[in-house]
Design a protein around this motif. Structure first.
Motif, PDB file in Angstrom:
ATOM      1  N   SER A  20       0.826  -1.204   0.000  1.00  0.00           N
ATOM      2  CA  SER A  20       0.000   0.000   0.000  1.00  0.00           C
ATOM      3  C   SER A  20       0.867   1.263   0.000  1.00  0.00           C
ATOM      4  O   SER A  20       1.932   1.298   0.615  1.00  0.00           O
ATOM      5  CB  SER A  20      -0.908  -0.017   1.231  1.00  0.00           C
ATOM      6  OG  SER A  20      -1.850   1.021   1.129  1.00  0.00           O
ATOM      7  N   LEU A  50      -1.952  -2.055  -7.630  1.00  0.00           N
ATOM      8  CA  LEU A  50      -1.947  -1.026  -6.584  1.00  0.00           C
ATOM      9  C   LEU A  50      -2.225   0.359  -7.172  1.00  0.00           C
ATOM     10  O   LEU A  50      -3.025   1.134  -6.635  1.00  0.00           O
ATOM     11  CB  LEU A  50      -0.571  -1.043  -5.920  1.00  0.00           C
ATOM     12  CG  LEU A  50      -0.303  -0.011  -4.845  1.00  0.00           C
ATOM     13  CD1 LEU A  50      -0.751  -0.555  -3.506  1.00  0.00           C
ATOM     14  CD2 LEU A  50       1.168   0.350  -4.805  1.00  0.00           C
ATOM     15  N   ASP A  53      -5.919   0.381  -8.010  1.00  0.00           N
ATOM     16  CA  ASP A  53      -6.799   0.270  -6.843  1.00  0.00           C
ATOM     17  C   ASP A  53      -6.757   1.529  -5.977  1.00  0.00           C
ATOM     18  O   ASP A  53      -7.773   1.970  -5.451  1.00  0.00           O
ATOM     19  CB  ASP A  53      -6.390  -0.928  -5.970  1.00  0.00           C
ATOM     20  CG  ASP A  53      -6.817  -2.258  -6.571  1.00  0.00           C
ATOM     21  OD1 ASP A  53      -7.463  -2.244  -7.637  1.00  0.00           O
ATOM     22  OD2 ASP A  53      -6.496  -3.311  -5.976  1.00  0.00           O
ATOM     23  N   GLU A  54      -5.565   2.104  -5.810  1.00  0.00           N
ATOM     24  CA  GLU A  54      -5.448   3.228  -4.862  1.00  0.00           C
ATOM     25  C   GLU A  54      -5.626   4.587  -5.528  1.00  0.00           C
ATOM     26  O   GLU A  54      -6.023   5.547  -4.864  1.00  0.00           O
ATOM     27  CB  GLU A  54      -4.101   3.164  -4.129  1.00  0.00           C
ATOM     28  CG  GLU A  54      -3.995   1.924  -3.230  1.00  0.00           C
ATOM     29  CD  GLU A  54      -2.822   1.975  -2.262  1.00  0.00           C
ATOM     30  OE1 GLU A  54      -1.943   2.837  -2.408  1.00  0.00           O
ATOM     31  OE2 GLU A  54      -2.801   1.109  -1.363  1.00  0.00           O
ATOM     32  N   SER A 109       6.965  -4.312  -1.077  1.00  0.00           N
ATOM     33  CA  SER A 109       6.234  -5.385  -0.378  1.00  0.00           C
ATOM     34  C   SER A 109       7.212  -6.252   0.417  1.00  0.00           C
ATOM     35  O   SER A 109       8.423  -6.261   0.149  1.00  0.00           O
ATOM     36  CB  SER A 109       5.494  -6.255  -1.383  1.00  0.00           C
ATOM     37  OG  SER A 109       6.409  -7.104  -2.051  1.00  0.00           O
ATOM     38  N   ARG A 144       6.353  -1.377   3.486  1.00  0.00           N
ATOM     39  CA  ARG A 144       5.070  -1.042   4.125  1.00  0.00           C
ATOM     40  C   ARG A 144       4.360  -2.332   4.523  1.00  0.00           C
ATOM     41  O   ARG A 144       3.976  -3.144   3.695  1.00  0.00           O
ATOM     42  CB  ARG A 144       4.165  -0.257   3.179  1.00  0.00           C
ATOM     43  CG  ARG A 144       3.286   0.712   3.939  1.00  0.00           C
ATOM     44  CD  ARG A 144       1.789   0.446   4.120  1.00  0.00           C
ATOM     45  NE  ARG A 144       1.273  -0.880   4.202  1.00  0.00           N
ATOM     46  CZ  ARG A 144       0.423  -1.312   5.141  1.00  0.00           C
ATOM     47  NH1 ARG A 144       0.056  -0.550   6.125  1.00  0.00           N
ATOM     48  NH2 ARG A 144      -0.059  -2.537   5.103  1.00  0.00           N
ATOM     49  N   GLU A 145       4.216  -2.504   5.795  1.00  0.00           N
ATOM     50  CA  GLU A 145       3.436  -3.603   6.360  1.00  0.00           C
ATOM     51  C   GLU A 145       3.237  -3.296   7.827  1.00  0.00           C
ATOM     52  O   GLU A 145       4.067  -2.623   8.438  1.00  0.00           O
ATOM     53  CB  GLU A 145       4.175  -4.949   6.174  1.00  0.00           C
ATOM     54  CG  GLU A 145       3.380  -6.172   6.592  1.00  0.00           C
ATOM     55  CD  GLU A 145       2.024  -6.253   5.912  1.00  0.00           C
ATOM     56  OE1 GLU A 145       1.091  -5.541   6.359  1.00  0.00           O
ATOM     57  OE2 GLU A 145       1.880  -7.012   4.952  1.00  0.00           O
TER      58      GLU A 145
END
Ligand SMILES: Cc1cc2nc3c(=O)[nH]c(=O)nc-3n(C[C@H](O)[C@H](O)[C@H](O)COP(=O)(O)O)c2cc1C
Length: 211
Positions: A20, A50, A53-54, A109, A144-145
């Protein structure tokens, strides 16, 4: 890690993977292009998803330059963009003899992080990152997690030990952001700094918050 990029021109590799934070990627891209940089872009399959979607269909990889110009202004046309297939391990940025001075993976990721940490080079993102490490050039990883697993934490340590700079997608709030774009500006500024570029995307800390 020596950064040492010139403030205009030059070649920088940018990778977008399926974590994200697409807004961080497009802001970073626009800032590099506005400086006249030649950007070598590689987007994983989930990175492509991504973007859509974003940010919406208009930010899909085929329409990315017009999207950047519409969102950030015509100044992005000062630079140029080459888009590579993530499956093309023969692309320019797969070789250390290519004069790409630095690379940022934004967002990164946990899967791609693991691939870089273990030198797998399964695709162009991982191979180009490995080239940066072996050539001792700046590699900026924006993971990012949350929460983070122990393997992910260990993989970040491995990458840092190999010379990468870990710049977590972790915007601050002391600059009193009022919009998502303000948060993206902060992260893009951190990434530009790590790549060796000056910027004024967030105020320098002066010791107090001005309201
Ligand atoms: C909507 C969506 C959001 C995701 N967000 C993250 C994330 O923030 N961090 C992460 O490590 N993986 C995230 N994933 C999972 C990765 O996309 C997945 O592991 C993928 O295989 C990564 O491949 P890539 O590194 O080649 O892009 C997300 C997947 C989807 C579909």
């Amino acid at each position: 890690m020596a950064a040492g990029n010139s403030q205009a021109g030059g070649r920088i590799a940018i990778a977008i993977t399926g974590a994200s934070g697409a807004l961080y990627a497009v802001k970073t891209l626009s800032e590099l292009l506005a400086r006249g940089t030649h950007v070598e872009l590689v987007v994983s399959d989930y990175g492509k998803r991504l973007l859509r979607d974003e940010l919406g269909d208009e930010a899909s990889i085929e329409k990315l330059l017009p999207y950047l110009a519409a969102k950030y202004g015509e100044k992005v046309n000062a630079g140029s963009l080459t888009v590579h297939s993530n499956r093309d391990l023969g692309a320019t940025i797969a070789s250390g003899s290519h004069n790409c001075s630095a690379m940022a993976i934004v967002p990164c990721s946990m899967k791609t992080l693991a691939g870089i940490a273990h030198g797998l080079s399964r695709n162009l993102v991982e191979r180009a990152a490995d080239v940066m490490l072996k050539e001792r050039r700046p590699l900026v990883i924006v993971p990012r997690e949350t929460p983070m697993s122990l393997p992910a934490l260990r993989n970040m340590v491995l990458c840092a030990e190999a010379g990468a700079m870990i710049v977590p997608a972790m915007p601050a709030f002391y600059q009193q952001p009022r919009s998502l774009d303000d948060l993206a500006d902060f992260m893009a500024g951190k990434i530009l700094s790590a790549l060796g570029f000056d910027h004024s995307l967030y105020p320098q800390w002066t010791g107090r918050v001005d309201s």
